[in-house]
Design an enzyme around this catalytic site. Structure first.
Site, PDB file in Angstrom:
ATOM      1  N   GLU A 168     -26.720 -10.101   8.292  1.00  8.98           N
ATOM      2  CA  GLU A 168     -27.803  -9.732   7.312  1.00  8.98           C
ATOM      3  C   GLU A 168     -29.299  -9.705   7.917  1.00  8.98           C
ATOM      4  OE1 GLU A 168     -29.497 -10.972   2.801  1.00  8.98           O
ATOM      5  OE2 GLU A 168     -28.002 -12.344   4.018  1.00  8.98           O
ATOM      6  N   GLU A 186     -26.907 -14.959   9.953  1.00  3.90           N
ATOM      7  CA  GLU A 186     -26.251 -14.775   8.393  1.00  3.90           C
ATOM      8  C   GLU A 186     -25.245 -13.657   8.375  1.00  3.90           C
ATOM      9  OE1 GLU A 186     -29.205 -13.939   5.254  1.00  3.90           O
ATOM     10  OE2 GLU A 186     -30.345 -15.645   6.199  1.00  3.90           O
ATOM     11  N   HIS A 215     -21.922 -11.680   7.389  1.00  2.00           N
ATOM     12  CA  HIS A 215     -21.306 -11.318   6.165  1.00  2.00           C
ATOM     13  C   HIS A 215     -20.141 -10.597   6.239  1.00  2.00           C
ATOM     14  CE1 HIS A 215     -24.020 -12.782   3.075  1.00  2.00           C
ATOM     15  NE2 HIS A 215     -24.953 -12.427   3.641  1.00  2.00           N
ATOM     16  N   HIS A 223     -17.575 -16.546   4.485  1.00  2.00           N
ATOM     17  CA  HIS A 223     -17.718 -15.437   3.547  1.00  2.00           C
ATOM     18  C   HIS A 223     -16.747 -14.539   3.136  1.00  2.00           C
ATOM     19  CE1 HIS A 223     -19.940 -12.013   1.728  1.00  2.00           C
ATOM     20  NE2 HIS A 223     -20.626 -12.876   0.984  1.00  2.00           N
TER      21      HIS A 223
END
EC number: 4.2.99.-
Length: 298
Positions: free
Chosen positions: A289, A272, A274, A232
């Site tokens: 996240e 998660e 990021h 990401h």
């Protein structure tokens, strides 16, 4: 910073999972600054673990990517209320509306001209905002391209990813844009950063690859061991190579300038990850996240 086989990783809670820590950067005050995309907040985190939260004018602003500005403040995009935000290190907030309605500002970086440059995902534009809030917009020669993250290059231009156009873009300071298609179809590039080798390094979220593009447009791609990892965000490693987040695989990865890849599992499943940054302490910090920030130290 040396890259060891088994670095230390710890997670520091900064908010509830509903807040959504997203972008992260090192501020001019020697602290980490993190956006809370769902809560309409920006958090300040010191390396010893103190967390302060600053509310934006709107809880639904959608603060996304954040970067230090040339004026000693933090600048960030507000994806949902279509503004560019500015926050001083003591938490004073101002914001500037994007001229194009519903532009969807997302990536942001300081340009070589001392202004902030940002992408507009919804309008196929690149924006420029001065420290006093004057915004200029430049249209891209494509539609539905989804311009995403943007970084200053070594050539006095700005480089950015085009997620849906499957290309890397370059824009000069006077707004002339050039697009470089990627070799892999439907790769969906997102994060991009200037490496220590004066090339731009980027991640392909759909193809599970890391890419490298030189200022003359030559592209290399390096597949990850897990092609479903969904890389990401990416940041340069001062010691060479780059660090990146693997949103879909719950890992932080590292790639050398020669393309050798190492990966490190986060201790909490489905974190998660990021945004990613190199902190003032030389460690690697990633926004999770699920409500925490991870610190990886070699």
């Amino acid at each position: 910073m040396q890259h060891l086989a088994r670095p230390s990783i710890r997670q520091i809670p900064v908010a509830g999972p509903e807040a959504g820590p997203y972008g992260i950067t090192t501020g001019p005050d020697g602290a980490l600054w993190c956006t809370m995309v769902h809560a309409g907040q920006v958090a300040r985190l010191t390396i010893d673990g103190r967390v302060d939260h600053y509310e934006l004018e709107s809880a639904t602003a959608g603060p996304a990517v954040i970067t230090p500005g040339p004026d000693g403040a933090l600048w960030f995009t507000r994806l949902r209320d279509h503004r560019v935000g500015r926050m001083t290190t003591d938490g004073e907030v101002t914001s500037f509306p994007v001229p194009t309605p519903d532009g969807g500002p997302y990536g942001i970086t300081t340009g070589p001209d001392g202004a902030l440059w940002f992408t507009e995902m919804n309008s196929d534009r690149i924006g420029r905002v001065t420290a006093d809030g004057v915004i200029t917009e430049f249209s891209l020669p494509t539609q539905g391209a989804l311009p995403s993250i943007i970084a200053a290059g070594p050539d006095d231009a700005l480089w950015f990813t085009l997620n849906q156009a499957n290309a890397i873009g370059r824009i000069t300071l006077d707004g002339e844009a050039t697009l470089h298609p990627l070799p892999t179809a439907d790769a969906a590039p997102v994060g991009i950063a200037l490496g220590t080798d004066d090339a731009l390094w980027f991640v392909e979220i759909a193809a599970g690859q890391v890419g490298r593009i030189t200022p003359d447009g030559r592209v290399q791609e390096f597949p990850l061991p897990d092609r479903t990892a969904h890389p990401h965000a990416i940041v340069a490693d001062p010691a060479g190579g780059c660090w990146f987040t693997e949103w879909g695989a719950n890992r932080i990865g590292h790639i050398t300038a020669e393309g050798r890849i190492s990966e490190y599992d986060l201790p909490t499943p489905s974190s998660e990850p990021h945004g990613i940054a190199v902190g003032p302490d030389g460690a690697v910090w990633a926004a999770l996240e699920t409500g925490a920030v991870a610190r990886l130290a070699a």
